[in-house]
Design an enzyme around this catalytic site. Sequence first.
Site, short mmCIF file in Angstrom:
data_model
loop_
_atom_site.label_atom_id
_atom_site.label_comp_id
_atom_site.label_asym_id
_atom_site.label_seq_id
_atom_site.Cartn_x
_atom_site.Cartn_y
_atom_site.Cartn_z
N PHE A 1 51.36 -9.46 -57.93
CA PHE A 1 50.86 -8.88 -56.67
C PHE A 1 50.45 -7.43 -56.82
CE2 PHE A 1 54.44 -11.85 -55.93
CZ PHE A 1 53.70 -12.94 -55.56
N ARG B 1 32.09 -19.52 -51.39
CA ARG B 1 32.34 -20.90 -51.81
C ARG B 1 33.79 -21.07 -52.24
NH1 ARG B 1 30.04 -25.27 -51.00
NH2 ARG B 1 28.31 -25.51 -52.47
N ASN C 1 38.41 -24.45 -55.40
CA ASN C 1 39.49 -25.42 -55.41
C ASN C 1 40.22 -25.34 -54.07
OD1 ASN C 1 42.15 -26.60 -55.73
ND2 ASN C 1 41.73 -26.66 -57.92
N LYS D 1 42.85 -26.74 -52.92
CA LYS D 1 44.30 -26.61 -52.91
C LYS D 1 44.75 -25.19 -53.22
CE LYS D 1 45.73 -31.08 -54.60
NZ LYS D 1 46.43 -31.81 -55.64
N GLN E 1 46.50 -19.66 -51.51
CA GLN E 1 46.36 -18.20 -51.46
C GLN E 1 46.51 -17.70 -50.03
OE1 GLN E 1 45.85 -15.67 -54.04
NE2 GLN E 1 46.98 -17.45 -54.74
N LYS F 1 33.60 -15.42 -53.19
CA LYS F 1 34.05 -14.05 -52.96
C LYS F 1 35.57 -14.05 -53.16
CE LYS F 1 31.89 -13.72 -48.71
NZ LYS F 1 31.28 -13.02 -47.54
N GLU G 1 43.56 -11.58 -51.37
CA GLU G 1 44.12 -10.57 -50.48
C GLU G 1 43.61 -10.67 -49.05
OE1 GLU G 1 45.01 -7.51 -53.01
OE2 GLU G 1 43.83 -8.37 -54.63
#
Lengths: 213, 739, 327
Positions: free
Chosen positions: B243, B629, B632, B634, B639, B702, B706
């Site tokens: 992190f 876009r 993935n 999952k 995130q 992109k 965060e």
Amino acid sequence: MTNDNTQDKQEQPGELLETRRQFLKQSSAITAIALVAPALVDAAEKKLDEKAADIFEKVPLSIEINGKQHQLSVEPRVTLLDLLREQLHLTGSKKGCDYGQCGACTVHVNGKRVLSCLSLAVMQDGKKVTTIEGLATGSTLHPMQLAFIKHDGFQCGYCTPGQIMSAVACINEGHAGSDDEIREHMSGNLCRCGAYHNIVAAIREVNAKGGKS
Amino acid sequence: MGKFFERPLVPDDLDRVEGKEKVTGTASYAAEYDVPGVHYGVLVNSSIAKGKISTLNTREAERSPGVVAVVTHLNRPKIPFWDNPPEQQDNKRVEGQEFRVFFDDTIYFDRQPIALVIADTFERATYAASLVKATYKKESPSTNIKNNLDKALTAKQAQDYSRGDKDALKSAPVKIEAQYTTPFQVHNPMETHAATVVWDAPDKVTVYNKTQATKIAQQDIMRTFGLKAENVIVHSPYVGGAFGSSSRVWPEEMAALIGAKKSGKPVKVMLRRDEAFNMVGYRPTSVQRISIGAQSDGTMTGINHEAFGSTSQYEKFAERIVDPTKALYNCANVSTSYRLVPLDMSTPCWTRGPGETSGSFALESAVDELSYALKMDPLELRLKNFAEKDPDNGKPWSSNYLKECYESGAKKFGWKNRNPQPKSMQKDGWLLGMGMAAGIYHAGRSPATVSATLRSNGTLLVQTSVADTGPGSATIMTQIAAEAMSIDVRKVEFQWGHSTLPPAPGQFGSQTTASTGSGVYDAVKALQKKIAGMLSGKQGWAFSGLPVEDISFADEMIVDKNGDKVSYDDALKELSVKEIKAEFESKPTEEREQYSGYSFAAHFVEVLVHPETKMVKMNRVVCAVDAGRVINKKTAASQVYGSMVWGTGIALMEEGILDHRYGRYVNNDFANYHIPVNADICHVDVLFTDKPDPILDPMGAKGLGEIGLVGFAAAVANAVYHATGKRVRDLPITLDKLL
Amino acid sequence: MIAFDYVRPNSAKAAVDAITKDASAQFIAGGSNLVDLMKHGVVAPQKLVDISRLPLNSIEQSGNNIRIGALCLNSEVAEHALIKEKLPLLAQALNAGASPQIRNMATVGGNMLQRTRCTYFYDLAMPCNKRQPGSGCGALKGYNRMHAIFGASNSCIAVHPSDMCVALAALDATVIVAGSKGERKISFVDFHRLPGDTPEKDTHLQKGELITAVEIPVNDGFAKHSLYTKVRDRASYAFALVSVAAALDLQNNTIQHVRLAAGGVAHKPWRLMAAEKYLKGKSPTESNFKAAAEAAMSAAKGYGYNDFKLTLLPNTIIHTLKTIAGV
Ligand SMILES: Cc1cc2nc3c(=O)[nH]c(=O)nc-3n(C[C@H](O)[C@H](O)[C@H](O)COP(=O)(O)OP(=O)(O)OC[C@H]3O[C@@H](n4cnc5c(N)ncnc54)[C@H](O)[C@@H]3O)c2cc1C
Ligand code: FES
Ligand code: FES
């Protein structure tokens, strides 16, 4: 350091178990201590010092880990977690805090989930320990392991062995009846990546499939 | 740009490629390598926060069983870069003098390492460490930012900013002004920082560490010890969370390097949890003042944002605390300033959503306050001030679907059911509050080099030094490679996390997919070009002499214009080679410079507040995210779930607390520094716009790591206000502030 | 951790003997508190006497009492059918404590003797009269958000962190201990002590005494109307800011008997006698509960960061009583 298979089990059921250190103190080793003591302060005698310390500080330990019986000799101050990680190289059980505050070190002892970081290894004498390394059957993953992969129940993976050991126990204890119940009974396992949502999904699914183990 | 991930070769919900290792406990983290003869290093930490070491007695520790060395500033080996500084010590990344462990007798922060005790077992090293005795010449430490605002400095990277008329605020018909504070927050990855060091020769070292950037770690170690690149091997495929906290080489790693050198043994050092609060970075505390002026229709006419952030006495660490204020709203008159307040603490560092997270708490709380002052719906207010282009520099957005996020999020959440009146809603006897906020996060991209190798067994090997600390980068890179190559994803082998692999940027700033992902894409394209060239250059068959543009790759076949096909393995056989390899350095395009690239989010939060005890419960969350876009589904959703957990912690419970009399932490463990547990978390709906960004990178992605956090804490605070009528401007919102 | 000796006696008597003859020896049961304190260097026994396998782990009812062996695990007690039926307050309090893993390690005796979680106590570099008599109290003028509002002294403002003990205090339990001179019984409210000038002593237990069991009188009225409320900084796995254990014996809309105790507010589980006295014989109304809460707070004192407990505790008392009484 571990001396695997070198020590005989000393426990005689029903008798007072004294450590090897105690035993030596009470027997002829008392003279040995008297002789060695000055040497202990002598840096030049380091070798002897270590040997003496080794003998005095270790006690025998007979423990079954992931189905395999181990005859070990360990210092009483060694925790189960450090025994697993540092001496037996079973590093699947993680150290996240070492003070019982995170759950990363969760293992099963005699089928119950406990924190290995607050368990002294010698106190597990004669017990059965299961760690994440012992959960799969051969190359077949445990349903909980598969569900964690499917539901992305982890990110960095560091809390994951503890989560999975806890999750398996959570179902076995009958505490996976609802999402809220799962959340409460999985709250002893912190996940800093924040995979909680998916961990709940994995447990819910395994529970629904009757995934006791 | 091709259409991505729409074919069965590359499922967009691919399981993590390293999943099996992680669920079986076979993934090895920094302290888990079975290195023969490894010894254990345990740090001794200073008991004061400021002053000098007067005496340091290591005799007893040295004589303790199993101890092979005790390293201190008095006996450490020479360290070329520290002892013979080449002109100035300025670190490239942080302004100032980096901390040098065991350098001299000066104490800069609480629990600063003053010795490393090395022994053959962990227990012996730990015990011996307790035998090291130090005395100090104490000085009185300053650790309270609020008492030291007058000592604030400006950092190079944090210049004052202003656009339009600074005084526009004064004449605004509706105006709010408030001060917000955020506390120290600590990354606390579940794996504490650790390093295992083996000096293979006096000038050659292998380090198993915990880093978000093997290349940065390698360079720092090379520089410090004066070593050649090929003699510093950094190995870090598995990182137990970072992190931002593993973005530079910290004292525990240096101590392991120094200790291994001194003792001649392989040494491993793993921090205790309590040591990890003030040694390996943290999010600086902040004091922020915001005023916003608006016309009565909600049009913002001026924003002023003054921020103070803490740093250490030896480095000026600056983050992007005022950045959201510059770009989120279409306001002509904006001024910001950011000052650093040096405290007697270790240097802070990037912490998930660095700067933006604290800054957006203030900004998005203030916008909520403005909405009440205007008697206007906070969502409507945000829509009213939506910026059609980047108001900071006038550039068009590379893509911006924030409006769509507002709309889809509000719909899913049922925002229209909200009674605007605070304290007006209830559920099961609890006070119910709904709040929202927006997030904006810079979409970065840096150069990345990747190699791609087609092998005779029909598999594609892709290599780069990028780290995967948990976001799923290894999985995403595998997908990108498979798609670009047109090969079954199971035939792609991705290697990462090792300094000998081609250089990739560190895994921070939400730029891994854009940077390294582009690298993977470009390397595969370079490989295809090379293969096409070789096929066309070979005499006497279908592809001979064809222009390479006419040779394409589809469905695991190489095809020419006429429909002639050859499989990948047959092509290698035809060419009589075992493998073909291409390496490519991928860089951001110039076109990119003409656009402004950001990820966006809209957060909707429902909280329940207990009427008597004031306990706050998260009840429902919707996060709508424009991160371009989604490669993935999952790992992308994960995130955002993770950001929501972080946001919950920051909003409701996380606070690093020092006893300022001693400058010493008093809650540096998981029992007292609370991070959310499973029961703190509620259901979250994550909505992705999933529209490719046409400019930033070939995948249209992109950043995603965060954005889910930026603005989140404000959404919670706004919901708490709506539930209780109490505006909490000082994080975290613990129940005592609501009583 | 220092190196220490380890013995595992096979009878309570042998355990008591082992401790009595060795000044630096200490019992270890689940180890979940002791090992933590040893790692921090707060305590450093030279010998551990492992009592975890002694046969003190049964739960049974005899007459009007339920007797719980000192080595019963917290999880076993919480899940036991008899406890869930007759002493639900105790089950709730146990389940509110720590985490499932810790409850699988923690014993009843160990839970009673767990030390305070005051961070000044845990940090060897800080002053703490409890750890090092005479060194001062770091919390008194320091960070004392978790600390006591009742019964504190100038030497110590630490709190006892247990949840289970709050329920036991409310339920009028009795502690049974075995020492070298035989068995004795200590009423639960007298088991833990206030800090006074000797905060290093948490309880009235004598050196060498082994807790063998706790006995709890059963009251069916209480079983029907009881609740443990724990207020904390996160939803689970956190120590109490304050907690309230309450039981009402309600008949004909009158409070026949009432038990109230609070946690997280004193050096010992804090029986709220004044509030009990106020409520006895009254009707279960919100205004009576408010008056009782006010009575409970008469001796309370804040130390700065913990001032909020002066509001939080009465609120929690009122909430708990209202919930039980359904008003
Ligand atoms: C992270 C964390 C969170 C926790 N949260 C909570 C919480 O929310 N609520 C709560 O109530 N508790 C909490 N606990 C504390 C936990 O309940 C205690 O650690 C546990 O109850 C101690 O029991 P034990 O058997 O492990 O004791 P041990 O650690 O074995 O012993 C503790 C002490 O009791 C003595 N002792 C043990 N048994 C006997 C006996 N029979 N006779 C005489 N002396 C004896 C030992 O000598 C030692 O001094 C938490 C603990 C941790 C680590
Ligand atoms: S390592 Fe055992 S609980 Fe954290
Ligand atoms: S997966 Fe990283 S801490 Fe849980």
